[in-house]
Design an enzyme around this catalytic site. Structure first.
Site, PDB file in Angstrom:
ATOM      1  CG  HIS A 150     -21.776-112.982  46.981  1.00 35.21           C
ATOM      2  ND1 HIS A 150     -22.042-111.820  46.591  1.00 35.21           N
ATOM      3  CD2 HIS A 150     -22.576-113.468  47.034  1.00 35.21           C
ATOM      4  CE1 HIS A 150     -23.315-112.657  45.795  1.00 35.21           C
ATOM      5  NE2 HIS A 150     -23.976-113.560  46.029  1.00 35.21           N
ATOM      6  CG  ASP A 193     -26.955-112.230  42.525  1.00 36.47           C
ATOM      7  OD1 ASP A 193     -27.063-113.435  42.878  1.00 36.47           O
ATOM      8  OD2 ASP A 193     -26.150-111.852  43.811  1.00 36.47           O
TER       9      ASP A 193
END
Ligand SMILES: [Zn+2]
Length: 453
Positions: free
Chosen positions: A267, A318
């Site tokens: 991220h 993800d």
């Protein structure tokens, strides 16, 4: 395995060139020669369209696939979404997880992914007692990836607390090992194989104290293994870290010696300028998960700044809101366009490199490039599809990056094996049906398709 030949009408080569009539010579699981303008030997298997290196999905939580679409009506933020995700996490067991992950990894293969990094933290029974063997959940993921024909880097995740000074609670109890030494003992039972890599992960700076982080760091250093860590996905994580330690998450990881060339920050959305410098200076890679970050209202990270400083970028699907490497790659550029009012922050070839070579490097695989010596992982994209008809065939990469979808992947080869042939998985039948059945088995109330936090 004998030598095989694959003949590509066109192929994207490491220098960023697209060459015509390329023959890939494969011995065992590696490419041994790339011949341009060559006539194909009679035994060559023809790959239509544009051949690219296999995509690498550097950040996956396979079980999140079960909540696709089910959370989209809910209001709230990341933290309310997380409660819905936990409802499914609480119902996993090795058998159910194998069935789901096998179908999810097959969906990834059909989308062109030849490697996946599974950030794996559902280790134990719901009451926190270990399975027998203790690695049963990881074993299920390894078997699932083998069936689906994709490489797996199993990132065994250390997750010991719910937050700074907050114990694991509820469903989280099954994520913990009781301590970093117990985590290390369990993680050490995993070994590398031809298509499996044992890696590790620090769940986040919330989930481990500095001593535990050092244990994970040392485990990875001793084995030269990949180390991944969720970093600054949410402003609340930064605030809590600053309040507890006086540092940002990146500063804390830097001070603990966790950053480095084998480390990937996942991220890296809410960074300070100093965080960017620390990631770049240490050689840490960054895995962006744009379709999840937009789904969870996380924000848009400074990908262009990171790339300009030389940080290797990778992508991951993800939460599997969608599984599509093209969408993930172009989202890096498109999301930053919305923020900056500028176009062309990332070259299309750089976006393709992030989704292939960058991810492979982050996961510890010598793959992601069509070159002698690299693993024989590649995909054929249908450049005559509805979406790509009429594109510039002398320079197809921009159109492929910005307009192709997973549905345009015609064929996938991983380690010299044909995993997807003419858009059909060669090893897993009826992937959609298997997804449907394995997901329904996980819903808290099978008569109620929705998820309630
Ligand atoms: Zn994650």
């Amino acid at each position: 395995m004998p030598v095989t030949h694959w003949s590509a009408a066109s192929a994207w080569l490491p220098e960023g060139r697209v060459a015509r009539d390329v023959v890939l010579r494969v011995d065992g699981d590696r490419i041994v020669a790339v011949d341009e303008g060559a006539s194909a030997p009679p035994d060559a298997r023809r790959l239509p369209g544009l051949v690219l290196p296999g995509f690498a999905n550097a950040h996956s939580h396979a079980f999140h696939r079960a909540i696709r679409g089910r959370t989209e009506r809910a209001r709230g933020d990341f933290w309310t979404w997380r409660e819905q995700m936990y409802a499914v996490a609480g119902r996993l067991d090795p058998e159910r997880y194998f069935a789901l992950a096998r179908a999810v990894y097959a969906e990834m293969a059909l989308a062109g992914f030849t490697a996946v990094g599974e950030f794996h933290y559902v280790h134990h029974r719901p009451d926190a007692r270990p399975y027998a063997p203790a690695g049963a959940m990881g074993d299920a993921l390894v078997a699932a990836a083998a069936d689906a024909g994709v490489r797996l880097t199993l990132l065994d995740t250390c997750y010991l607390r719910g937050g700074f000074d907050v114990p694991l609670q509820g469903v989280q109890r099954r994520f913990g090992d009781g301590g970093a030494d117990a985590w290390a003992r369990r993680a050490s039972t995993r070994t590398d194989g031809a298509t499996v890599r044992a890696g590790v992960a620090i769940h986040s700076v919330r989930a481990l104290d500095e001593r535990a982080m050092a244990t994970v760091r040392d485990w990875a250093a001793e084995r030269g293994a990949p180390l991944h860590v969720h970093v600054s996905e949410q402003p609340a994580e930064n605030d809590a870290c600053r309040a507890a330690t006086g540092r940002t998450p990146v500063e804390l990881l830097d001070a603990t010696g966790v950053l480095g060339p084998r480390t990937t920050a996942v991220h890296a959305t809410h960074l300070t300028a100093s965080d960017v410098e620390r990631l770049a200076g240490s050689g840490t890679a960054v895995c962006l998960c744009p379709t999840t970050e937009r789904s969870l209202a996380d924000g848009v990270g400074p990908a262009a700044q990171l790339a300009a400083k030389g940080v290797t970028l990778a992508v991951g699907t993800d939460s599997h809101a969608v599984i599509d490497p093209f969408e993930e790659a172009r989202a890096i550029e498109l999301d930053e366009r919305l923020l900056s009012g500028r176009r062309g922050l990332h070259d299309p070839a750089a976006l393709l490199a992030a989704a292939t070579h960058g991810g492979a490097a982050s996961l510890g695989w010598d793959a992601g490039r069509l070159a002698a010596g690299a693993l024989a992982d590649f995909v054929a994209v249908d450049t005559a599809s509805l979406r790509l008809a009429g594109i510039d065939h002398d320079d197809p990469v921009p159109a492929v990056v910005f307009a192709a979808t997973a549905a345009d992947v015609l064929a996938v080869v991983c380690g010299g094996h044909l995993v997807v042939d003419d858009r059909v998985h060669t090893g897993v039948d009826d992937v959609a049906g298997q997804l449907d059945r394995s997901i329904r088995a996980l819903l808290p109330d099978p008569s109620d398709d929705r998820l309630h936090p």
